[in-house]
Design a protein around this motif. Structure first.
Motif, short mmCIF file in Angstrom:
data_model
loop_
_atom_site.label_atom_id
_atom_site.label_comp_id
_atom_site.label_asym_id
_atom_site.label_seq_id
_atom_site.Cartn_x
_atom_site.Cartn_y
_atom_site.Cartn_z
N ALA A 119 2.61 -0.03 -4.11
CA ALA A 119 3.82 -0.58 -3.51
C ALA A 119 4.49 0.45 -2.60
O ALA A 119 4.93 0.11 -1.49
CB ALA A 119 4.79 -1.01 -4.61
N VAL A 120 4.55 1.69 -3.04
CA VAL A 120 5.12 2.75 -2.19
C VAL A 120 4.31 2.89 -0.92
O VAL A 120 4.86 3.02 0.19
CB VAL A 120 5.17 4.08 -2.97
N ALA A 121 2.98 2.85 -1.05
CA ALA A 121 2.11 2.96 0.12
C ALA A 121 2.32 1.80 1.09
O ALA A 121 2.13 1.95 2.31
CB ALA A 121 0.65 3.01 -0.33
N ASN A 122 2.73 0.66 0.55
CA ASN A 122 3.00 -0.51 1.40
C ASN A 122 4.42 -0.53 1.96
O ASN A 122 4.81 -1.52 2.59
CB ASN A 122 2.77 -1.80 0.59
N GLY A 123 5.17 0.54 1.73
CA GLY A 123 6.51 0.63 2.30
C GLY A 123 7.59 -0.07 1.51
O GLY A 123 8.70 -0.31 2.03
N ILE A 124 7.29 -0.41 0.29
CA ILE A 124 8.27 -1.10 -0.57
C ILE A 124 9.11 -0.06 -1.30
O ILE A 124 8.59 0.97 -1.76
CB ILE A 124 7.55 -2.01 -1.57
N ALA A 138 11.60 -7.50 -7.23
CA ALA A 138 10.59 -7.92 -8.21
C ALA A 138 10.64 -6.95 -9.39
O ALA A 138 10.35 -5.76 -9.23
CB ALA A 138 9.21 -7.94 -7.60
N VAL A 139 11.03 -7.45 -10.55
CA VAL A 139 10.99 -6.66 -11.78
C VAL A 139 9.75 -7.12 -12.54
O VAL A 139 9.73 -8.20 -13.13
CB VAL A 139 12.26 -6.90 -12.63
N LEU A 140 8.72 -6.30 -12.49
CA LEU A 140 7.41 -6.72 -13.00
C LEU A 140 6.96 -5.83 -14.14
O LEU A 140 7.10 -4.61 -14.10
CB LEU A 140 6.37 -6.68 -11.88
N GLY A 141 6.40 -6.48 -15.17
CA GLY A 141 5.78 -5.77 -16.27
C GLY A 141 4.29 -6.05 -16.30
O GLY A 141 3.74 -6.74 -15.43
N GLU A 142 3.66 -5.56 -17.32
CA GLU A 142 2.19 -5.61 -17.37
C GLU A 142 1.67 -7.02 -17.64
O GLU A 142 2.26 -7.78 -18.40
CB GLU A 142 1.68 -4.65 -18.44
N GLU A 196 0.62 -8.43 -2.46
CA GLU A 196 1.38 -9.70 -2.45
C GLU A 196 2.86 -9.43 -2.17
O GLU A 196 3.50 -10.19 -1.43
CB GLU A 196 1.22 -10.43 -3.78
N LEU A 197 3.40 -8.38 -2.75
CA LEU A 197 4.79 -8.03 -2.49
C LEU A 197 5.01 -7.75 -1.01
O LEU A 197 6.00 -8.20 -0.41
CB LEU A 197 5.20 -6.80 -3.32
N ALA A 198 4.07 -7.02 -0.42
CA ALA A 198 4.19 -6.72 1.01
C ALA A 198 4.02 -7.98 1.85
O ALA A 198 4.73 -8.17 2.85
CB ALA A 198 3.15 -5.67 1.40
#
Length: 506
Positions: A439-444, A392-396, A414-416
């Motif tokens: 996202a990092v906290a979710n393991g991504i 996922a390449v996401l911007g604001e 949602e990513l997780a």
């Protein structure tokens, strides 16, 4: 546009003719902002924008065949000159953002008056039917689907891309001629009263409300206020019109008492109480939906969409309702929906490279609802390819007000949820930092970059090497899936274009 003299255009717009203008000269072509697009017989709108002033291009437009220009000052060539409009206090429209002296508002007001006159004449004398579409998400995709359906029944005009505000709306109306049977008008709002204004320019006979979400909530303050604004569309419908409402959205379904028109409903969740509903929904390997379409008038029809994402089922049902209510039979509607493809750039544009990488370019706009739908489509597509990476390449997301940081952080959940493996967060704002951290906290596997160039490089480097343990990577027919999505200002379509550049597509 319909054939019209400069004298009549001046009368309609409340303007005056320049000394160089011939009152009997006739505009027989289209109205354009861009001097590079003007053709013989056209009318050039000298729009003062943020970077260039159209008044500086009047001569160039005349050389290309423009009969005259719509201006706010003398330009030394044929023109209809209208008055500037002073800024309105509290005006948060797109137009007001770069219009300190009211020059842009003046020419847009003149163009809007001209569009209203054209719409009225075509409706009264030539049978033009106007369909209005609004909602927090999905307007552009639904507009394209409605146009695909109605084009089976007659000549149809729909805006290119998302020409849905006080500038693009009258421009689209002025693409209509005496031969146009249907106008599909996409209507957006950044405040209460905006859609009501657009409806005065092109009064709709059919009004479609898709959903009430969080887009522009920073301006509105609450979803309830957004519902007030979106419901202005159904309030504008005549008693012999039709309101097409989403039965799955309580705020939309609750608009029924606000209209004098007949109400029909649609449901993508299979609600059999709705007039138009879907059952047996299935998704293929790239998340294109097929479903059984039920209507009030005929036998169920199977629809196989060519557009991307499960959320397109509701959009297709709304389009089906418009078509059937306007007399298109169910078989033709199903065939039209099944053969329809997105015609608006950077909107769920899905391409698979020859090496098996799929790029989903949905970079034109974003809000929490459309982000969730796109992430779901990314996750589903990747899940059909065991062992591949989903990126996922996401911007604001813009205009979310004080909830912006929290709404961006929630995207990580949602990513997780959809087991997205990688995130590239583009931008240095607090919102993007919150998304990255969660996202990092979710393991991504998440990284943050400052701009589109760095994002393209990061994703390109990832795609160039196989995932750990994939020894036969070069033999796979389908590989990684990349979603590129943000609000328009982030310009993330540059990343999608970079990922596809130089690659042969399937």
């Amino acid at each position: 546009m319909i054939d019209m003299t400069l004298a009549r255009i001046a009368e309609i717009t409340g303007g005056r003719l320049s000394p160089e203008a011939d009152p009997d000269a006739r505009v027989t072509g289209f109205v354009e902002f861009d001097s590079r697009k003007i053709g013989p017989g056209g009318l050039f709108v000298a729009f003062p924008g943020a970077r260039v002033d159209g008044h500086d291009y009047v001569d160039k437009a005349a050389q290309a065949g423009a009969v005259a220009a719509l201006t706010t000052k003398e330009v030394g060539s044929p023109a209809v000159i209208v008055e500037k409009l002073p800024p309105r206090e509290g005006d948060n429209s797109d137009l007001a953002a770069n219009d300190p002296d009211g020059s842009a508002a003046g020419v847009v007001d003149g163009m809007s008056k001209l569009a209203a006159a054209v719409a009225r004449e075509l409706s009264d004398e030539h049978g033009l039917t106007i369909v209005g579409v609004t909602g927090s998400a999905g307007k552009t995709s639904t507009k394209d689907l409605i146009a695909a359906v109605l084009s089976r029944a007659g000549e149809t005009v729909a805006p290119p891309g998302s020409f849905n505000n006080e500038i693009g709306h009258p421009y689209t109306v002025l693409r209509c001629t005496e031969d146009t049977d249907f106008l599909v008008a996409e209507m957006s709002a950044r405040g209460i009263g905006h859609i009501a204004h657009l409806a005065t320019i092109a009064p709709p006979k059919i009004g479609v409300v898709l959903n009430v979400g969080s887009a522009h909530i920073g301006e509105f303050g609450s979803r309830e206020n957004i519902a007030i604004a979106k419901g202005e569309l159904v309030e504008a419908l005549p008693a012999d019109g039709v309101a097409v409402l989403n039965a799955d959205d309580d705020l939309v379904a609750g608009m029924a008492p606000r209209t004098a028109a007949r109400v029909v409903t649609f449901s993508e969740t299979g609600n059999t109480k709705a007039d138009y509903y879907a059952t047996d929904v299935e998704l293929d390997a790239v998340a294109r939906a097929s479903f059984t379409m039920h209507t009030p008038n005929g036998s169920p029809q199977r629809v196989e969409l060519g557009v991307f994402g499960a959320h397109q089922v509701g959009n297709a049902l709304a389009a089906a309702a418009v078509g059937v209510e306007l007399g298109v039979d169910e078989v033709t509607v199903a065939k039209a929906l099944s053969s329809a493809h997105s015609v608006s750039v950077n909107r769920m544009d899905v391409n698979t490279r020859a090496d098996g990488v799929t790029v989903i370019n949905d970079a034109y706009n974003a809000n929490p609802e459309s982000m969730r739908a796109a992430i779901a489509a990314l996750g589903y597509t990747a899940a059909a390819r065991p062992g591949v990476r989903s990126v996922a390449v996401l911007g604001e997301m813009g205009e979310l007000g004080p909830d912006a940081v929290e709404q961006h952080a929630l995207l990580a959940d949602e990513l997780a949820r959809y087991r997205v493996t990688h995130l590239v967060a583009v931008g240095d704002s607090a919102s993007m930092a919150a998304l990255h951290e969660r996202a990092v906290a979710n393991g991504i596997n998440a990284t943050t970059v400052s701009d589109t160039e760095a994002a393209a490089q990061a994703v390109g480097a990832l795609l160039s090497s196989p995932p750990p343990g994939e020894d036969n990577w070069h033999e796979r027919a389908d590989r990684d899936v990349v979603l590129v999505k943000a609000s328009n200002a982030a310009r993330l379509w540059v990343v999608a274009e970079a990922l596809l550049q130089g690659h042969t597509l399937r």
